[in-house]
Write an enzyme that holds these catalytic residues in place. Structure first.
Site, PDB file in Angstrom:
ATOM      1  N   GLY A  15     -61.814  18.000  25.443  1.00 31.21           N
ATOM      2  CA  GLY A  15     -60.991  18.902  26.254  1.00 31.21           C
ATOM      3  C   GLY A  15     -61.131  18.628  27.741  1.00 31.21           C
ATOM      4  O   GLY A  15     -62.183  18.199  28.212  1.00 31.21           O
ATOM      5  N   THR A 156     -68.524  20.044  29.299  1.00 33.04           N
ATOM      6  CA  THR A 156     -67.912  20.986  28.369  1.00 33.04           C
ATOM      7  C   THR A 156     -67.963  22.387  28.934  1.00 33.04           C
ATOM      8  O   THR A 156     -68.965  22.786  29.527  1.00 33.04           O
ATOM      9  CB  THR A 156     -68.577  20.991  26.966  1.00 33.04           C
ATOM     10  OG1 THR A 156     -68.059  22.064  26.188  1.00 33.04           O
ATOM     11  CG2 THR A 156     -70.069  21.167  27.051  1.00 33.04           C
ATOM     12  N   ASP A 158     -68.187  25.036  27.261  1.00 31.69           N
ATOM     13  CA  ASP A 158     -69.127  25.841  26.482  1.00 31.69           C
ATOM     14  C   ASP A 158     -70.571  25.656  26.933  1.00 31.69           C
ATOM     15  O   ASP A 158     -71.446  26.421  26.540  1.00 31.69           O
ATOM     16  CB  ASP A 158     -69.036  25.475  24.991  1.00 31.69           C
ATOM     17  CG  ASP A 158     -67.678  25.786  24.393  1.00 31.69           C
ATOM     18  OD1 ASP A 158     -66.861  26.424  25.077  1.00 31.69           O
ATOM     19  OD2 ASP A 158     -67.434  25.395  23.238  1.00 31.69           O
ATOM     20  N   ARG A 193     -57.616  52.211  28.009  1.00 28.66           N
ATOM     21  CA  ARG A 193     -57.689  51.448  26.767  1.00 28.66           C
ATOM     22  C   ARG A 193     -58.992  50.646  26.661  1.00 28.66           C
ATOM     23  O   ARG A 193     -59.731  50.498  27.621  1.00 28.66           O
ATOM     24  CB  ARG A 193     -56.502  50.474  26.684  1.00 28.66           C
ATOM     25  CG  ARG A 193     -55.161  51.159  26.599  1.00 28.66           C
ATOM     26  CD  ARG A 193     -54.030  50.144  26.588  1.00 28.66           C
ATOM     27  NE  ARG A 193     -52.723  50.800  26.485  1.00 28.66           N
ATOM     28  CZ  ARG A 193     -51.574  50.171  26.493  1.00 28.66           C
ATOM     29  NH1 ARG A 193     -51.545  48.854  26.610  1.00 28.66           N
ATOM     30  NH2 ARG A 193     -50.430  50.832  26.391  1.00 28.66           N
ATOM     31  N   GLY A 201     -65.918  29.060  23.252  1.00 34.02           N
ATOM     32  CA  GLY A 201     -67.275  29.118  22.704  1.00 34.02           C
ATOM     33  C   GLY A 201     -67.242  29.005  21.195  1.00 34.02           C
ATOM     34  O   GLY A 201     -67.198  30.022  20.509  1.00 34.02           O
ATOM     35  N   ARG A 202     -67.218  27.766  20.684  1.00 37.99           N
ATOM     36  CA  ARG A 202     -67.134  27.559  19.233  1.00 37.99           C
ATOM     37  C   ARG A 202     -68.440  27.902  18.537  1.00 37.99           C
ATOM     38  O   ARG A 202     -68.484  28.691  17.602  1.00 37.99           O
ATOM     39  CB  ARG A 202     -66.748  26.112  18.936  1.00 37.99           C
ATOM     40  CG  ARG A 202     -66.694  25.770  17.443  1.00 37.99           C
ATOM     41  CD  ARG A 202     -66.295  24.326  17.221  1.00 37.99           C
ATOM     42  NE  ARG A 202     -64.903  24.083  17.569  1.00 37.99           N
ATOM     43  CZ  ARG A 202     -63.887  24.194  16.711  1.00 37.99           C
ATOM     44  NH1 ARG A 202     -64.116  24.562  15.462  1.00 37.99           N
ATOM     45  NH2 ARG A 202     -62.664  23.941  17.112  1.00 37.99           N
ATOM     46  N   GLU A 254     -64.718  32.625  20.934  1.00 38.89           N
ATOM     47  CA  GLU A 254     -63.739  32.238  19.919  1.00 38.89           C
ATOM     48  C   GLU A 254     -64.384  31.945  18.566  1.00 38.89           C
ATOM     49  O   GLU A 254     -63.746  32.044  17.520  1.00 38.89           O
ATOM     50  CB  GLU A 254     -62.940  31.009  20.378  1.00 38.89           C
ATOM     51  CG  GLU A 254     -63.795  29.775  20.597  1.00 38.89           C
ATOM     52  CD  GLU A 254     -63.002  28.561  21.047  1.00 38.89           C
ATOM     53  OE1 GLU A 254     -61.766  28.604  20.974  1.00 38.89           O
ATOM     54  OE2 GLU A 254     -63.641  27.574  21.477  1.00 38.89           O
ATOM     55  N   ARG A 313     -59.540  26.542  32.070  1.00 41.86           N
ATOM     56  CA  ARG A 313     -59.868  25.120  32.125  1.00 41.86           C
ATOM     57  C   ARG A 313     -58.855  24.306  32.931  1.00 41.86           C
ATOM     58  O   ARG A 313     -59.034  23.102  33.122  1.00 41.86           O
ATOM     59  CB  ARG A 313     -60.012  24.546  30.715  1.00 41.86           C
ATOM     60  CG  ARG A 313     -58.727  24.256  29.986  1.00 41.86           C
ATOM     61  CD  ARG A 313     -58.972  23.745  28.560  1.00 41.86           C
ATOM     62  NE  ARG A 313     -60.163  22.940  28.416  1.00 41.86           N
ATOM     63  CZ  ARG A 313     -60.885  22.837  27.296  1.00 41.86           C
ATOM     64  NH1 ARG A 313     -60.530  23.509  26.219  1.00 41.86           N
ATOM     65  NH2 ARG A 313     -61.942  22.079  27.248  1.00 41.86           N
TER      66      ARG A 313
END
Length: 397
Positions: A15, A156, A158, A193, A201-202, A254, A313
């Site tokens: 990415g 990365t 992340d 709300r 963040g896998r 995520e 990103r």
């Protein structure tokens, strides 16, 4: 013009993040000054795989010569001007084999490492500097084992490449996450709300945990701990009640998972590194907390669900993602000048250094839940910060 010492190849894989172009610029300017020719491979490992070993072939889509003039201005910009891909030379599907290699590789999945090594030799590339995450760098480890002189630069959003406290792109990501979350508060407060924001963040939850620690959110859920949605709803309701504007905020990685559940994917297709595309956990949490809130309140609480995605990103790098890539690029050249390869440049406890590149494949870098994440409160622990690195929880290796 100084005497050419040899050729250095650069590529960016995976990415895009802000900070890639400053790294390319730093490497190129220093390398040219030291007397090296610099070749920029286009589209990550794809450019190295797909090029044709013929001096008369048009390989402009696969690589280009880099000069100070080429890279000087792009160092101020985001993304990667060399482009990127998720090509994995070890696992190239039959339908992605370059046309000129179709007769040689006919399996469903093919290892093209032999072609990669021949292509690098054909171009006279003596040193290769891949800039990427653990996927891109895992193949760099493979090339290192095959005898290629490789120096890796960690990148990365992340921040989960092992062996370094910091990866290019992380600072810009969390800076924008904090800013955008605060911007969205005005709408959440206006309508009283819940605000549920999905971030990258896998496998690692740093991009949700650090902004929450910085005050961007009340709660966060991360991939390292499967959360109870009833507990999350109760906490958000309590936060909302104590907030004068009657809203509360949760950041969602995520890769976060419900208790008893698994990761949520957009579809079941995989990239060449075996990853399915994540997305949707934020919307699912939003639906559940809205539904469950009616069990604790006179009515259900509406939710603003927002996926930040590529907004964090794209665009220009922040100060850290301008400075660190410059330093990483120069560190890589220092190693080349001393004849040292098979290394990953890094930052640890505020100091620049390097470690063996094999560390990339030696373990997974994730949040230490016991140290840094309060599983009962679904938020970071706020303990002593003495002697911690800049981003607090990233030096456990």
């Amino acid at each position: 013009m100084p005497h050419k010492k040899g050729s250095i190849g650069i590529l960016t894989g995976g990415g895009d993040v802000p900070g890639l172009n400053p790294a390319i610029r730093a490497i190129t300017i220093r390398a040219v000054r030291e007397g090296y020719k610099v070749i920029g491979f286009r589209r990550g490992w794809a450019g190295v795989v797909e090029m044709i070993r013929d001096k008369d072939a048009d390989n402009s889509d696969c690589y280009q010569d880099l000069t100070g003039e080429t890279v000087n201005k792009i160092g101020r910009t985001g993304g990667t001007f060399l482009h990127s891909s998720r090509t994995n030379p070890v696992k190239v599907p039959r339908d992605r084999i370059p046309p000129h290699l179709l007769d040689q590789y006919q399996d469903d999945i093919n290892d093209l490492t032999e072609e990669v090594l021949k292509n690098l030799e054909f171009l006279g590339v003596e040193y290769l500097i891949p800039i990427g995450g653990d996927d891109t760098l895992s193949y760099a480890v493979r090339l290192h084992k095959e005898g290629m002189k490789v120096i890796g630069i960690p990148k990365t959003m992340d921040n989960d490449v092992p062996g370094t406290d910091y990866c290019i792109g992380f600072s810009t990501c969390i800076t924008r996450t904090i800013a955008m979350t605060h911007d969205l508060r005005t709408t959440a407060g206006s309508h009283e709300r819940f605000l549920i924001i999905e971030v990258f963040g896998r496998y690692a939850g740093f991009t949700a945990l650090i902004p929450t620690m910085a005050g961007a959110a009340n709660r966060c859920v991360i991939p390292e701990y499967k959360f109870n949605v009833n507990t999350l709803t109760e906490l958000l309701l309590a936060d909302r009640k104590t907030n004068p504007s009657h809203y509360s905020v949760c950041l969602v990685s995520e890769g976060a998972m419900f208790q008893g559940g698994e990761m949520i994917f957009e579809d079941h297709s995989k990239d060449q590194f075996g990853h399915k595309k994540l997305g949707g956990i934020g919307d699912m949490i939003s639906e559940r907390v809205k539904e469950l809130s009616s069990n604790y309140f006179t009515r259900s609480i509406n939710v603003i669900s927002q996926r930040l995605g590529y907004l964090v990103r794209c665009g220009t790098p922040d100060a850290i993602d301008s400075i660190v890539p410059m330093a990483f690029g120069n560190l890589a050249l220092n190693l080349i000048l001393t004849g040292t390869t098979g290394r990953l440049v890094n930052l640890r406890n505020g100091r620049y250094d390097n470690v063996p590149i094999n560390v990339v494949t030696s373990f997974k870098k994730v949040v230490d839940v016991e140290k840094y994440y309060n599983v009962e409160r679904l938020r970071p622990y706020y303990k002593s910060f003495d002697s911690k690195p800049l981003f607090l929880m990233t030096s456990d290796y």
